[in-house]
Design a protein around this motif. Structure first.
Motif, PDB file in Angstrom:
ATOM      1  N   THR A   1     -44.950-103.140  46.564  1.00 46.34           N
ATOM      2  CA  THR A   1     -43.765-103.107  46.558  1.00 46.34           C
ATOM      3  C   THR A   1     -43.046-104.361  46.972  1.00 46.34           C
ATOM      4  N   GLU A   2     -41.929-104.470  46.940  1.00 41.52           N
ATOM      5  CA  GLU A   2     -41.204-105.506  47.442  1.00 41.52           C
ATOM      6  C   GLU A   2     -41.090-104.999  49.010  1.00 41.52           C
TER       7      GLU A   2
ATOM      8  N   LEU B   1     -37.418 -98.687  46.523  1.00 40.51           N
ATOM      9  CA  LEU B   1     -37.896 -99.842  46.419  1.00 40.51           C
ATOM     10  C   LEU B   1     -38.515-100.252  44.871  1.00 40.51           C
ATOM     11  N   ARG B   2     -38.690-101.594  44.714  1.00 41.87           N
ATOM     12  CA  ARG B   2     -39.233-101.960  43.428  1.00 41.87           C
ATOM     13  C   ARG B   2     -40.623-102.418  43.608  1.00 41.87           C
ATOM     14  N   VAL B   3     -41.398-101.917  42.566  1.00 46.12           N
ATOM     15  CA  VAL B   3     -42.804-102.495  42.491  1.00 46.12           C
ATOM     16  C   VAL B   3     -42.647-103.919  41.917  1.00 46.12           C
ATOM     17  N   ILE B   4     -43.373-104.825  42.667  1.00 50.99           N
ATOM     18  CA  ILE B   4     -43.365-106.293  41.962  1.00 50.99           C
ATOM     19  C   ILE B   4     -44.657-106.779  41.545  1.00 50.99           C
ATOM     20  N   ARG B   5     -45.845-106.253  42.069  1.00 54.03           N
ATOM     21  CA  ARG B   5     -47.114-106.630  41.447  1.00 54.03           C
ATOM     22  C   ARG B   5     -48.061-105.317  41.464  1.00 54.03           C
TER      23      ARG B   5
END
Lengths: 561, 383
Positions: free
Chosen positions: B241-242, B310-314
């Motif tokens: 996540t970020e 939260l955002r998942v970024i990878r």
């Protein structure tokens, strides 16, 4: 009745117009510093189109909101995002689901991206009687060329370009294309299905054929000070005015390479700003460029005339037009941002103090979905970017996966329109649908050839060496997200012959929220130069889901039950 | 043809740890890494000690072996802490404790039983009822009924750790041949000859000794010497996540479902736990399966609801090595100068320890652990 909204930013009351983005409202109020970094700096809106993730703010307690993508609402309480941001309290999550629980939506044709190419492909396929679903990530489809204003702004089209976009969108709607605005496509599953989030829900979208029309985003050219709040891309500046009727200050300097800079200079001058200078890296007035200009005039006299008229208007409006010049450094000074110009080789030039700086060095194709699906790409040195390998009908190397417009290699919006029509008709034929009487792709092919010849001449006219990392100094950040400096990156790249993945793991460059979109091409180009190995499709960071950051609650908020 | 004291096949944590001990003792070492399954660098950074319920459920017939391997895990985590101190590097190693959560009384009873067995085997583990758990781990959501706490479990930042070890090896003069495939191995005099393939061409080298630390590729290399080691490759999904402010203090797992969660020093939350990835293309490159994102992250926000914001970024795909559930550690039958070094599971936790044992064997020293049961000869066909 007043059409003004009121928001607070860091406790200060600000006015905003309905339909504006939060980022535009903040920019218009002179609030450029939107988030803190762990390194103690502030960042502001850079790309203005949801890609760079620099304009993160906390809105009504929710962290990590992109100011440029959030629609402003009355009473919003907005704060600068801390580093790292606090996560709001929650005791109960959603019940666990699996991929198979996601809702599925189907159509004959799925179009990803609602710019010139996507809308045109959707309209062509729909005109043959196919059921077409178009997903666009913005609140109002139209893409980066048409840059449609929100209806709530209650403003008419600014000019022909915006009117054309509005007409095309209306034609799509009238024809029955199902357009879903505000839908973020974050994963490609196979050649005919994707996952996207819309209004807090995730669904699987399936079709018999798919068109990728995801456009492009702006290429980064790092210089000292390019991460300062108030420094943005030329596209961001254009979006502020065209889509949101907001301006980031009174005095503006625009620098870079390519025709967009001059166009945007004229647009924001007409809006009342003082564009103090436009620095163009190409030495366009040299006699060697005359041939290119003539070839452009032959292919498209009207567009060429427009270009000359723009130059004249900018000059008459008082902007200094400086050719063969680049912005070399930006620093924060009393009363604004000081920009130092110079030639790319290092000579010092004039200095200007302005409220905002726009940097525009051309574009990078947004080809993540295409690459994730295994469509083949070749590096094209002419555009310094990957070009999607396609048939004449715009089909990629993956059967039934079509691609149009700048996502496949920077052809410009007029070409994207024609490619869209060609792809839409080809898909109709593939799926056994008939075009309306008298419609064929022949005329589109002829126009496309003309646009491509024009584009080639245009690139020649604006040809300038790519600055790459050369304008940065050792301390300049190359990876904005993870705050990785040029010095750190150069050292990591010089240690053995690392792959781009190894450089990423050694330095963290490319691991941040923008997913390496800005630093990745720079690192790949530097490694290619250093090793003498040509750039190729695996020289960039591997494209993996999610191709855009996606909130976990949105991701799992899609159960069909 | 270049010649080395020791050839280490595999440049992941096991191979690097073995090379470190050998180079420190003056041996000339070359590491050859294929870089295909990226075992080297795709680690997620959990320090596992308690038995992972995933394995108990998936391979019930291996539970006895898992239990017999259990003492290795605290030793593996201890070796990581020593390594961080020895190299003077910040690897963000935290012995923060590991929680395996239960959502109902039945799961809690399963964990209580596992906890009792682990205590008998010497682990520092406790059961936490809901109220006590709420004090220890306030970030867990209402869905969590209770948990087993393993005090010594923890986490580290694999990017920092791998880089610290890589640069140390470089300073010690260990050669590293990346993106290089071993195409043939054969006995040559008192040593081993290896034929290598790289995009720039082919070459050979000789070494007095060979350590097979190639994870799932070990079986294929052993086969070149006529020895059977059944290693398998299991591509697994990981999300990150970020960054967020400190949220998840422990390594978090689940009694019945596949999940691991932990927060890195800079604030990102790493979420994995064994959801499948897939191999793609002729090179069998490990690629993410987007479907795994849904199930894995859905479960994460169910256990820790605050993750929802939260955002998942990878995401990425790592490759786990499967064996019979135990380490493969010791001399290759019929080859006095070849040693297998494959952790049974939780390979990153055991990596530095397994590498150290292999180096000790190569130098003819006491490995310090009873490794008889891990011998590669257990796979030899009965005569």
């Amino acid at each position: 009745m007043s059409d003004r909204l009121t928001i607070t930013f860091e406790g200060r009351m600000l006015g905003a117009r309905p339909g504006q983005s939060l980022g535009a409202a903040l920019a218009a109020a002179g609030e450029h510093a939107l988030r803190h970094t762990s390194g103690g700096d502030c960042r502001g809106m850079f790309c203005g189109m949801g890609v760079c993730q620099e304009c993160l703010v906390t809105v009504d307690g929710a962290p990590n909101q992109r100011a440029c993508m959030v629609k402003v609402a009355d009473g919003m309480v907005v704060h600068r995002q801390a580093a790292p941001g606090e996560t709001p309290t929650a005791r109960v999550g959603a019940a666990p689901i699996l991929f198979a629980d996601l809702a599925t939506r189907s159509a004959d044709v799925l179009v990803i991206g609602g710019g010139a190419g996507g809308l045109s492909a959707a309209l062509a396929a729909r005109s043959c009687g196919l059921d077409v679903l178009l997903l666009d990530e913005r609140q109002t489809a139209g893409g980066q060329y048409y840059k449609q204003p929100s209806e709530a702004l209650k403003v008419g089209p600014l000019d022909r370009q915006q009117r054309d976009g509005s007409v095309l969108r209306q034609r799509c709607e009238a024809a029955g294309v199902r357009i879903i605005d505000g839908a973020e496509t974050f994963a490609a599953l196979d050649a005919s299905s994707v996952m996207a989030t819309h209004a807090g829900r995730t669904a699987v979208y399936r079709a018999r054929a798919m068109v990728i029309a995801t456009g492009a985003y702006e290429r980064a050219v790092p210089i000292p000070g390019w991460t300062l709040p108030g420094v943005m891309t030329t596209g961001a500046l254009q979006t502020l005015w065209r889509s949101h009727r907001a301006l980031p200050g009174r005095r503006i300097l625009i620098a870079g390479n390519g025709p967009l800079n001059l166009q945007v200079a004229c647009e924001v001058m007409a809006a009342g700003t003082d564009v103090v200078a436009v620095a163009e890296a190409a030495d366009m007035l040299g006699p060697a460029r005359l041939g290119a200009a003539l070839r452009m005039a032959m292919q498209d006299p009207a567009l060429t005339t427009t270009g000359i008229a723009l130059m004249a208007r900018a000059w008459r409006g008082g902007a200094k037009l400086l050719f063969g010049q680049v912005a070399r450094a930006i620093s924060a000074v009393e009363g604004g941002l000081q920009v130092e110009l110079g030639n790319a080789k290092g000579g010092h030039g004039e200095r200007f103090v302005v409220d905002a700086v726009a940097l525009g060095y051309g574009f990078q194709p947004s080809n993540e979905l295409l690459r994730a699906l295994g469509a083949r790409h070749d590096f094209d040195p002419g555009i310094r970017a990957l070009r999607t390998v396609r048939t004449r009908e715009c089909e990629t190397t993956v059967p039934n996966l079509f691609a149009v417009g700048d996502a496949c290699g920077l052809g410009g919006a007029p070409a994207a329109l024609e490619e869209g029509q060609i792809a839409g008709l080809a898909i109709a034929e593939r799926l056994g649908a008939s075009p309306p009487a008298g419609v064929s792709a022949d005329a589109a092919h002829r126009r496309l050839q003309r646009h491509r010849r024009f584009q080639t001449a245009l690139w020649h006219l604006y040809d300038a060496p790519s600055p790459g990392l050369s304008l940065a100094d050792d301390a300049t950040l190359i990876c904005r997200c993870e705050q990785i400096s040029k010095g750190t990156l150069i050292a990591a790249m010089a240690d053995g012959e690392p792959s781009i993945g190894a450089v990423k793991r050694r330095t963290r460059a490319g691991m941040g929220r923008c997913q390496g979109r800005y630093c990745g091409p720079l690192i790949a180009a530097h490694l290619a130069d250093a090793t003498g190995r040509p750039l190729h499709e695996h020289a960039l960071f591997a494209p993996r889901a999610p191709v855009k950051p996606v909130t976990i609650s949105d991701l799992v908020g899609g159960s069909s039950s | 043809m270049s010649s080395f004291d020791v050839l280490v096949a595999g440049g992941g944590i096991v191979g690097m740890a073995a090379a470190l001990d050998l180079a420190r003792e003056g041996r000339s070492v070359v590491i050859v890494d294929e870089g295909r399954h990226s075992g080297t660098t795709a680690n997620a950074g959990s320090l596992h000690i308690q038995m992972q319920s995933r394995f108990i459920r998936m391979y019930p017939e291996q539970v006895a072996d898992l239990e017999r391997s259990l003492p290795l895990y605290p030793a593996g985590a201890a070796r990581w802490r020593e390594l961080e101190a020895e190299l003077g590097a910040d690897m963000e190693i935290r012995s923060c404790g590991g929680l395996m959560v239960a959502e109902d009384a039945e799961q809690f009873a399963f964990l209580a039983d596992k906890c009792a067995r682990e205590r008998r085997l010497g682990l520092d583990v406790h059961m936490l009822e809901r109220a006590e758990l709420a004090r220890t781990a306030p970030y867990l959501g209402d869905a969590v009924h209770g948990a087993e706490l393993c005090v010594e479990e923890g986490k580290l930042n694999p990017l920092k750790a791998n880089e610290a070890i890589r640069t140390t090896l470089q300073a010690l003069g260990v050669q590293r041949l990346d993106e290089t495939v071993i195409t043939a191995l054969s006995p040559a005099g008192h040593g081993i000859e290896a034929r290598l393939s790289h995009r720039s061409g082919h070459r050979s080298l000789t070494a007095g000794q060979l350590i097979l630390a190639a994870g799932s590729g070990t079986g294929q290399l052993a086969a070149m010497l006529g020895v059977a080691i059944p290693t398998g490759a299991e591509p697994l999904h990981v999300n990150v996540t970020e960054a967020t402010a400190p949220l998840i203090g422990h390594l978090v797992q689940h009694a019945e479902r596949m999940i691991t969660m932990k927060q890195l020093g800079a604030g990102q939350v790493v979420i994995g736990g064994g959801w499948p990835a897939r191999f793609t293309g002729p090179e069998e490159f490990p690629a993410v399966d987007p479907a795994s994102m849904i199930g894995n992250l859905s479960l994460a926000q169910h256990i820790v609801p605050r993750l929802g914001a939260l955002r998942v970024i990878r995401t990425w795909a790592g490759v786990n090595t499967t064996t019979d559930g135990q380490c493969v550690l010791g001399n290759l039958p019929g080859h006095d100068n070849v040693f297998a070094a494959v952790p049974g599971d939780a390979g990153y936790t055991l990596g530095p320890l397994v590498g150290r044992v292999a180096a000790a064997l190569a130098m003819g020293r006491d490995p310090g652990h009873d490794i008889a049961r891990f011998t590669p000869s257990r796979f030899a066909a009965p005569a």
